[in-house]
Each structure stands twice: as C-alpha cells, then as structure tokens.
Motif scaffolding. Sequence first.
Motif, short mmCIF file in Angstrom:
data_model
loop_
_atom_site.label_atom_id
_atom_site.label_comp_id
_atom_site.label_asym_id
_atom_site.label_seq_id
_atom_site.Cartn_x
_atom_site.Cartn_y
_atom_site.Cartn_z
N ALA A 266 -10.72 -4.21 0.10
CA ALA A 266 -10.56 -3.35 1.27
C ALA A 266 -9.35 -2.45 1.08
O ALA A 266 -8.29 -2.90 0.62
N LEU A 267 -9.49 -1.18 1.42
CA LEU A 267 -8.40 -0.22 1.34
C LEU A 267 -7.71 -0.16 2.70
O LEU A 267 -8.35 0.14 3.70
N SER A 268 -6.41 -0.46 2.73
CA SER A 268 -5.68 -0.52 4.00
C SER A 268 -4.55 0.50 4.05
O SER A 268 -3.50 0.25 4.64
N GLY A 269 -4.76 1.64 3.42
CA GLY A 269 -3.75 2.70 3.41
C GLY A 269 -4.35 3.96 2.85
O GLY A 269 -5.57 4.07 2.68
N THR A 270 -3.51 4.92 2.55
CA THR A 270 -3.96 6.23 2.09
C THR A 270 -3.58 6.44 0.63
O THR A 270 -2.43 6.21 0.24
N LEU A 271 -4.56 6.90 -0.15
CA LEU A 271 -4.27 7.30 -1.53
C LEU A 271 -3.63 8.67 -1.49
O LEU A 271 -4.22 9.62 -0.96
N GLU A 272 -2.43 8.78 -2.03
CA GLU A 272 -1.72 10.07 -2.04
C GLU A 272 -0.67 10.05 -3.14
O GLU A 272 -0.25 8.98 -3.59
N PRO A 273 -0.27 11.24 -3.59
CA PRO A 273 0.78 11.29 -4.61
C PRO A 273 2.03 10.56 -4.12
O PRO A 273 2.37 10.61 -2.93
N GLY A 274 2.68 9.86 -5.04
CA GLY A 274 3.92 9.15 -4.71
C GLY A 274 3.73 7.66 -4.53
O GLY A 274 4.71 6.92 -4.57
N ILE A 275 2.48 7.21 -4.31
CA ILE A 275 2.27 5.77 -4.22
C ILE A 275 2.19 5.19 -5.63
O ILE A 275 2.18 5.93 -6.61
N GLY A 276 2.11 3.90 -5.73
CA GLY A 276 2.04 3.23 -7.03
C GLY A 276 0.63 2.76 -7.35
O GLY A 276 -0.18 2.51 -6.46
N PHE A 277 0.37 2.66 -8.61
CA PHE A 277 -0.87 2.07 -9.11
C PHE A 277 -0.46 1.04 -10.14
O PHE A 277 0.48 1.25 -10.90
N GLU A 278 -1.15 -0.09 -10.15
CA GLU A 278 -0.83 -1.15 -11.10
C GLU A 278 -2.12 -1.67 -11.73
O GLU A 278 -3.10 -1.91 -11.04
N LEU A 279 -2.10 -1.78 -13.04
CA LEU A 279 -3.23 -2.33 -13.77
C LEU A 279 -2.72 -3.43 -14.67
O LEU A 279 -1.93 -3.17 -15.58
N ASN A 280 -3.12 -4.66 -14.36
CA ASN A 280 -2.74 -5.81 -15.15
C ASN A 280 -1.22 -5.90 -15.35
O ASN A 280 -0.73 -6.20 -16.44
N GLY A 281 -0.48 -5.60 -14.29
CA GLY A 281 0.97 -5.72 -14.34
C GLY A 281 1.71 -4.48 -14.80
O GLY A 281 2.93 -4.41 -14.66
#
Length: 120
Positions: free
Chosen positions: A47-62
Amino acid sequence: MRTIYQTTITYIGQSAREALDDNMLITFSEGAPADIQDFCFIHCHGALSGTLEPGIGFELNGQHYDVTAVGDVAQQNLQELGHITLRFDGEAQAEYPGTVHVNGPLPHNIETGCQLKFLV
C-alpha cells in the motif's frame, strides 16, 4: 525516514534483467499479464501511504537512492498496478509519464526476496 511504500520481489521475468542494461528496472505486481511478466520484476503489492515526488528516498535491497523526477502517472500506476519504471540516471525531468528517476549506482544482484521501498 518513514516508509510510504514497501514490497518484496517474488519473481524475476526471463528478460527483466535486460532492461538493467539500459539503466531501467521495471516492476509490476503479482498477477501481471503473462506477456508482461517476462520483462518485469514482479512483487507482492504494498500500500502506498504518501506521495511520490522528487526529494524522497528509494531503497532497493538496502541501497539508498534519491528520487530526482516522477512522471505524471507513476504514482497512479504504482497504486493500481504495482507498475513503475525506475531509471538510474538522476534526470531532473521524467522521460515518460510512468517513470521514476533516481540518482545512484545501477543495482546488481537483484534476487527474489529483495525489498523495494519509498521513504520520506
């Protein structure tokens, strides 16, 4: 940081890794049409509980990445289909409406069980 989306890769399509040669990772939730599954990293949809926008973080396998651009329909596609195309090029303008661009090294050794997260 607070996690606004988290999922786990459950299946890797036969041709999914080929997109990494073009700095792309394509995701789709479980239940994707068979002709699409071959090209995607399939995950159990979260479930997505926020907004995708520039400045947020993304993490893939740490591994952490900074989100630099978000296409106009990327959030809707992620919410409804678990589908986005991640580009590892740090572009400030989204190339396509369903694309999320991140800044950081191209991921390697993506296997089933890897976690994918968006963080604010």
